[in-house]
Design a protein around this motif. Sequence first.
Motif, PDB file in Angstrom:
ATOM      1  N   LEU A   1      32.672  42.275  45.241  1.00 16.75           N
ATOM      2  CA  LEU A   1      33.843  42.567  46.055  1.00 16.75           C
ATOM      3  C   LEU A   1      33.762  44.000  46.538  1.00 16.75           C
ATOM      4  O   LEU A   1      33.694  44.934  45.725  1.00 16.75           O
ATOM      5  CB  LEU A   1      35.129  42.362  45.245  1.00 16.75           C
ATOM      6  N   LEU A   2      33.743  44.197  47.850  1.00 12.13           N
ATOM      7  CA  LEU A   2      33.841  45.526  48.433  1.00 12.13           C
ATOM      8  C   LEU A   2      35.328  45.828  48.611  1.00 12.13           C
ATOM      9  O   LEU A   2      35.992  45.272  49.488  1.00 12.13           O
ATOM     10  CB  LEU A   2      33.095  45.604  49.760  1.00 12.13           C
ATOM     11  N   LEU A   3      35.848  46.674  47.750  1.00 10.90           N
ATOM     12  CA  LEU A   3      37.282  46.951  47.696  1.00 10.90           C
ATOM     13  C   LEU A   3      37.628  48.042  48.700  1.00 10.90           C
ATOM     14  O   LEU A   3      37.232  49.201  48.543  1.00 10.90           O
ATOM     15  CB  LEU A   3      37.668  47.380  46.278  1.00 10.90           C
ATOM     16  N   CYS A   4      38.390  47.665  49.731  1.00 13.98           N
ATOM     17  CA  CYS A   4      38.673  48.563  50.850  1.00 13.98           C
ATOM     18  C   CYS A   4      40.046  49.202  50.772  1.00 13.98           C
ATOM     19  O   CYS A   4      40.442  49.935  51.692  1.00 13.98           O
ATOM     20  CB  CYS A   4      38.534  47.794  52.174  1.00 13.98           C
ATOM     21  N   ASP A   5      40.780  48.967  49.703  1.00 17.42           N
ATOM     22  CA  ASP A   5      42.122  49.535  49.561  1.00 17.42           C
ATOM     23  C   ASP A   5      42.680  49.107  48.219  1.00 17.42           C
ATOM     24  O   ASP A   5      42.111  48.253  47.534  1.00 17.42           O
ATOM     25  CB  ASP A   5      43.041  49.047  50.688  1.00 17.42           C
ATOM     26  N   ASP A   6      43.793  49.702  47.838  1.00 15.62           N
ATOM     27  CA  ASP A   6      44.646  49.173  46.790  1.00 15.62           C
ATOM     28  C   ASP A   6      46.049  49.192  47.367  1.00 15.62           C
ATOM     29  O   ASP A   6      46.250  49.582  48.516  1.00 15.62           O
ATOM     30  CB  ASP A   6      44.532  49.984  45.498  1.00 15.62           C
ATOM     31  N   PHE A   7      47.025  48.748  46.594  1.00 14.11           N
ATOM     32  CA  PHE A   7      48.370  48.667  47.144  1.00 14.11           C
ATOM     33  C   PHE A   7      49.049  50.025  47.104  1.00 14.11           C
ATOM     34  O   PHE A   7      48.877  50.791  46.154  1.00 14.11           O
ATOM     35  CB  PHE A   7      49.186  47.629  46.376  1.00 14.11           C
ATOM     36  N   PRO A   8      49.855  50.351  48.132  1.00 15.84           N
ATOM     37  CA  PRO A   8      50.486  51.675  48.203  1.00 15.84           C
ATOM     38  C   PRO A   8      51.689  51.768  47.277  1.00 15.84           C
ATOM     39  O   PRO A   8      52.287  50.758  46.919  1.00 15.84           O
ATOM     40  CB  PRO A   8      50.926  51.751  49.672  1.00 15.84           C
ATOM     41  N   PRO A   9      52.103  52.984  46.885  1.00 13.55           N
ATOM     42  CA  PRO A   9      53.368  53.164  46.176  1.00 13.55           C
ATOM     43  C   PRO A   9      54.515  52.683  47.069  1.00 13.55           C
ATOM     44  O   PRO A   9      54.438  52.849  48.290  1.00 13.55           O
ATOM     45  CB  PRO A   9      53.445  54.671  45.948  1.00 13.55           C
ATOM     46  N   PRO A  10      55.592  52.051  46.544  1.00 11.07           N
ATOM     47  CA  PRO A  10      55.807  51.772  45.121  1.00 11.07           C
ATOM     48  C   PRO A  10      55.189  50.452  44.667  1.00 11.07           C
ATOM     49  O   PRO A  10      55.471  49.984  43.574  1.00 11.07           O
ATOM     50  CB  PRO A  10      57.336  51.706  45.039  1.00 11.07           C
ATOM     51  N   VAL A  11      54.401  49.799  45.517  1.00 11.32           N
ATOM     52  CA  VAL A  11      53.771  48.534  45.157  1.00 11.32           C
ATOM     53  C   VAL A  11      52.649  48.764  44.152  1.00 11.32           C
ATOM     54  O   VAL A  11      52.315  47.908  43.345  1.00 11.32           O
ATOM     55  CB  VAL A  11      53.200  47.842  46.429  1.00 11.32           C
ATOM     56  N   LEU A  12      52.091  49.957  44.166  1.00  7.14           N
ATOM     57  CA  LEU A  12      50.846  50.252  43.457  1.00  7.14           C
ATOM     58  C   LEU A  12      50.928  50.004  41.954  1.00  7.14           C
ATOM     59  O   LEU A  12      51.797  50.476  41.267  1.00  7.14           O
ATOM     60  CB  LEU A  12      50.449  51.714  43.691  1.00  7.14           C
ATOM     61  N   ILE A  13      50.007  49.209  41.469  1.00 10.02           N
ATOM     62  CA  ILE A  13      49.636  49.143  40.061  1.00 10.02           C
ATOM     63  C   ILE A  13      48.130  49.346  40.074  1.00 10.02           C
ATOM     64  O   ILE A  13      47.420  48.644  40.796  1.00 10.02           O
ATOM     65  CB  ILE A  13      49.997  47.790  39.422  1.00 10.02           C
ATOM     66  N   ILE A  14      47.625  50.302  39.326  1.00  8.96           N
ATOM     67  CA  ILE A  14      46.221  50.679  39.439  1.00  8.96           C
ATOM     68  C   ILE A  14      45.320  49.446  39.307  1.00  8.96           C
ATOM     69  O   ILE A  14      45.457  48.650  38.385  1.00  8.96           O
ATOM     70  CB  ILE A  14      45.863  51.722  38.363  1.00  8.96           C
ATOM     71  N   ASN A  15      44.405  49.323  40.250  1.00  3.49           N
ATOM     72  CA  ASN A  15      43.428  48.227  40.269  1.00  3.49           C
ATOM     73  C   ASN A  15      44.073  46.849  40.436  1.00  3.49           C
ATOM     74  O   ASN A  15      43.451  45.843  40.112  1.00  3.49           O
ATOM     75  CB  ASN A  15      42.555  48.236  39.005  1.00  3.49           C
ATOM     76  N   TYR A  16      45.310  46.800  40.957  1.00  2.00           N
ATOM     77  CA  TYR A  16      45.978  45.499  41.000  1.00  2.00           C
ATOM     78  C   TYR A  16      45.348  44.562  42.023  1.00  2.00           C
ATOM     79  O   TYR A  16      45.376  43.352  41.840  1.00  2.00           O
ATOM     80  CB  TYR A  16      47.476  45.668  41.274  1.00  2.00           C
ATOM     81  N   TYR A  17      44.793  45.111  43.104  1.00  2.19           N
ATOM     82  CA  TYR A  17      44.132  44.204  44.050  1.00  2.19           C
ATOM     83  C   TYR A  17      42.973  43.492  43.355  1.00  2.19           C
ATOM     84  O   TYR A  17      42.773  42.296  43.545  1.00  2.19           O
ATOM     85  CB  TYR A  17      43.617  44.948  45.286  1.00  2.19           C
ATOM     86  N   GLU A  18      42.222  44.213  42.548  1.00  2.58           N
ATOM     87  CA  GLU A  18      41.133  43.575  41.802  1.00  2.58           C
ATOM     88  C   GLU A  18      41.682  42.495  40.883  1.00  2.58           C
ATOM     89  O   GLU A  18      41.099  41.408  40.772  1.00  2.58           O
ATOM     90  CB  GLU A  18      40.375  44.625  40.995  1.00  2.58           C
ATOM     91  N   VAL A  19      42.795  42.769  40.215  1.00  2.00           N
ATOM     92  CA  VAL A  19      43.411  41.781  39.334  1.00  2.00           C
ATOM     93  C   VAL A  19      43.796  40.529  40.121  1.00  2.00           C
ATOM     94  O   VAL A  19      43.512  39.395  39.709  1.00  2.00           O
ATOM     95  CB  VAL A  19      44.649  42.376  38.636  1.00  2.00           C
ATOM     96  N   LEU A  20      44.442  40.730  41.268  1.00  2.00           N
ATOM     97  CA  LEU A  20      44.840  39.599  42.115  1.00  2.00           C
ATOM     98  C   LEU A  20      43.634  38.797  42.571  1.00  2.00           C
ATOM     99  O   LEU A  20      43.651  37.563  42.593  1.00  2.00           O
ATOM    100  CB  LEU A  20      45.593  40.107  43.348  1.00  2.00           C
TER     101      LEU A  20
END
Length: 265
Positions: free
Chosen positions: A8-27
Amino acid sequence: MLTIKLALLLCDDFPPPVLIINYYEVLFRRYLTDSLAAITKEVTYELDVYDVVVEMKYPPDSANYDGLFVSGSRATAYDNIPWINKLADYLKDIIPKKPSWKIFGICFGHQLIAKVLGSWIERGPWEVSVTPIDLTCLGKAIFRTDKLHLQMFHRDQVSKTPPNAHNLGWTDITDIQGMVIFEPESAPSSEDLKSDALCVPLTSIHILTLQGHPELDVPIMRALINEEREELGEALYEDALRRVNDPTDGIDKVGRVVWGMLGVA
């Protein structure tokens, strides 16, 4: 047990206040796990994640993957910034160099792959929340349905299919909702592509891209919609929240195609 190797080439994560560290990877791991479990218990997978934005990391030249995913992003595919330029160069190099790798692009990934292959990206109206996609004859043959329902969260869109790519569907807002490129020896004829009786072996597909998000769940979508309330405007904001819980086809119909491309029947 068969193990599918994925990157997976991770091009972003979710912004505050949505952000949970590495949550896109978890999803994304949850999406792969759930969609695979719906098909078989006899196959597993390994997923290596590369942060191409901050760390600007990529698979080593010696890596051997079955599939490569390019994630969504808040960035735009036409931004002239170092990490996007490096990612574009990598994709331009890896697609012909690793023909055995199946390539998947989601939202920003869909747009950047199209751009790398010769298309261009345009800014359009917002398209947000669960949206029905009308499918082409090819899209119907691949997804085995007349319409596909996916979560959307975008304004940019692919303006035309690049050479050798085929459009999978459209909405009132976005003309190109996804693309496939076939292995050269397996591409259907132009006549076959117009046939309602078209049969597509999923392993014959080299590249699959989607403007929608099969991987995003309702809590994240609701948070993103709330975060962009002012940008969306009140009418679209309220409409998006009304549709956000509608059923989607990410796990079953899209998941079947993703794993089918990887040889999992």
